[in-house]
Design an enzyme around this catalytic site. Structure first.
Site, PDB file in Angstrom:
ATOM      1  N   TYR A   1     -11.486  63.660  -8.682  1.00  0.00           N
ATOM      2  CA  TYR A   1     -12.814  64.165  -8.625  1.00  0.00           C
ATOM      3  C   TYR A   1     -12.968  65.669  -9.261  1.00  0.00           C
ATOM      4  CZ  TYR A   1     -13.814  59.873  -5.905  1.00  0.00           C
ATOM      5  OH  TYR A   1     -14.095  58.648  -5.741  1.00  0.00           O
TER       6      TYR A   1
ATOM      7  N   GLU B   1     -12.484  55.434   0.235  1.00  0.00           N
ATOM      8  CA  GLU B   1     -11.264  55.190  -0.613  1.00  0.00           C
ATOM      9  C   GLU B   1      -9.851  55.384   0.275  1.00  0.00           C
ATOM     10  OE1 GLU B   1     -11.965  57.333  -4.047  1.00  0.00           O
ATOM     11  OE2 GLU B   1     -13.775  56.302  -4.372  1.00  0.00           O
TER      12      GLU B   1
ATOM     13  N   GLY C   1     -18.349  43.438 -14.416  1.00  0.00           N
ATOM     14  CA  GLY C   1     -18.424  44.712 -15.271  1.00  0.00           C
ATOM     15  C   GLY C   1     -18.997  45.934 -14.383  1.00  0.00           C
TER      16      GLY C   1
END
Length: 400
Positions: A98, A140, A387
């Site tokens: 990040y 996460e 996608g």
């Protein structure tokens, strides 16, 4: 929560940033890959980069998050964040990445907008970025813990133990951990990341839905992608991978998964979008569920319809289930009312229905719009798109 001062600044500058966001994200990726070419080679989808889809998805997510902070300051946009976090966890994104993204993204913003980026503007957008980044990192880390892995790539060697042709364009693979460890748990509707080494040495990663739940293997299905460009990973898997080969496969992730309950369920798919939904249907059949289950599927033709026989078998096993199938190019004796695009006008949708959708964006838009018209709340309509999610954050309430 965004600070009061930054809220005013973001509100004032959002039109300018939003108007230039495609240019900003394009420049960002140029800078990122110039400094870190290994990310394009081994992490980012090169096909999506070439088509510009990843840039548009990033632009949409940033803009949607900024709007959510302004319009709903007390509600975290979990639908938006959860979708991104699951994809990041499947790829093994870590906290330090990040900071790398921040460096090149803000350099792109400054270069694109020039003198308009005052210290105050830069500080406000910096606050937006880190609010989003820290929220994603927290989600996460929770996903990594739930999967029983450390933060970072969960890719492990898996032995290909089976391969089955579903249609001319769809192949199903069965894999097991090469070290003999137990199969990871997963929820119906989730996907795995699969990494392959291509002829030029790149290690490209793609996500594929788990399309069944055999007792002794992970099962995922791959549609060969053709177009401009052709899918290099799907083509590699179709042409080169056979039983006995080894693939790098991640733990399962994905935010669109069949939830427990006893209310009606609608499973709507188009094309290979049937893969995660056939797993959901299989789970319901395995539970001998008494829920009302409606399956809607659209495809080009019978020969293009993967899992057609399995769909019929599973629906027959459920006490209160029915399937509605449309083909654009039917063969033989096929009802005119089931020819062409899917049309929910004659499909029964009971009150309290939870809907799961998977397929290309036009199908998702049309189906979701019709379900909203029929009174299904937006929070009860869950979708998965293959996608980059170019629909992310649009027409969604903050709570999903």
């Amino acid at each position: 929560m965004l600070s009061e001062k930054s809220t005013a600044t973001i509100r004032a500058t959002l039109p300018a940033v939003g108007g230039a966001i495609d240019e900003i994200t394009g420049l960002f990726y140029d800078k990122l890959f110039a400094a870190h070419p290994e990310l394009l080679r081994d992490l980012f989808n090169r096909g999506n980069q070439a088509a510009g889809e990843q840039q548009r998805a990033l632009a949409g997510s940033i803009a949607a998050f900024a709007v959510a902070l302004i319009d709903h300051p007390d509600i975290r946009p979990d639908t938006l964040l959860g979708r991104i976090a699951h994809k990041h966890a499947s790829l093994g994104v870590t906290r330090d990445q990040y900071a790398i993204v921040h460096t090149h993204l803000f350099a792109a913003i400054a270069e694109t907008l020039g003198d308009a980026v005052t210290d105050e503007v830069a500080a406000a957008w910096d606050e937006v970025y880190w609010l989003m980044a820290h929220a994603l990192i927290a989600i996460e880390n929770g996903l990594y813990a739930e999967a029983g892995t450390e933060p970072g790539p969960s890719l492990r060697d898996h032995l290909v133990v089976g391969r089955r042709t579903e249609t001319d364009e769809v192949v199903t693979f069965l894999v097991r951990p090469a070290d003999g460890s137990p199969l990871p748990p997963f929820r119906p509707g989730q996907y795995v990341s699969v990494q392959v080494e291509l002829p030029d040495g790149a290690h490209q990663i793609r996500q594929y839905s788990l399309s069944g739940a055999p007792a002794d293997a992970l099962q995922f299905s791959v549609r060969r992608v053709t177009g401009t460009p052709d899918g290099e990973v799907s083509g590699h898997l179709h042409d080169r991978v056979r039983p006995g080969d080894v693939l790098r496969v991640s733990a399962p992730f994905g935010d669109v998964a069949l939830a427990d309950g006893d209310g009606p369920v609608l499973l709507a798919s188009a094309g290979i979008g049937c893969a995660p939904l056939i797993t959901m249907l299989g789970a319901l059949a395995g539970q001998r569920s008494k829920r009302r289950v409606t399956v809607v599927h659209a495809d080009r033709s019978r020969r293009d319809h993967a899992f057609h026989a399995e769909l019929g078998r599973l629906v027959a096993e459920l006490p209160d289930a029915e399937a509605h199938v449309w083909y654009e190019h039917p063969e033989g004796d096929w009802p005119a009312g089931r020819t062409g695009l899917a049309d929910l006008s004659g499909v029964r949708v009971d009150p309290g229905t939870t809907a799961y959708l998977c397929g290309p964006l036009p199908f998702l838009r049309a189906t979701r719009t019709r379900l909203l018209e029929l009174g299904v709340p937006a929070a009860d309509i869950h979708y998965e798109v293959f996608g980059p999610d170019l629909w992310l954050g649009r027409d969604e309430s903050p709570a999903g």
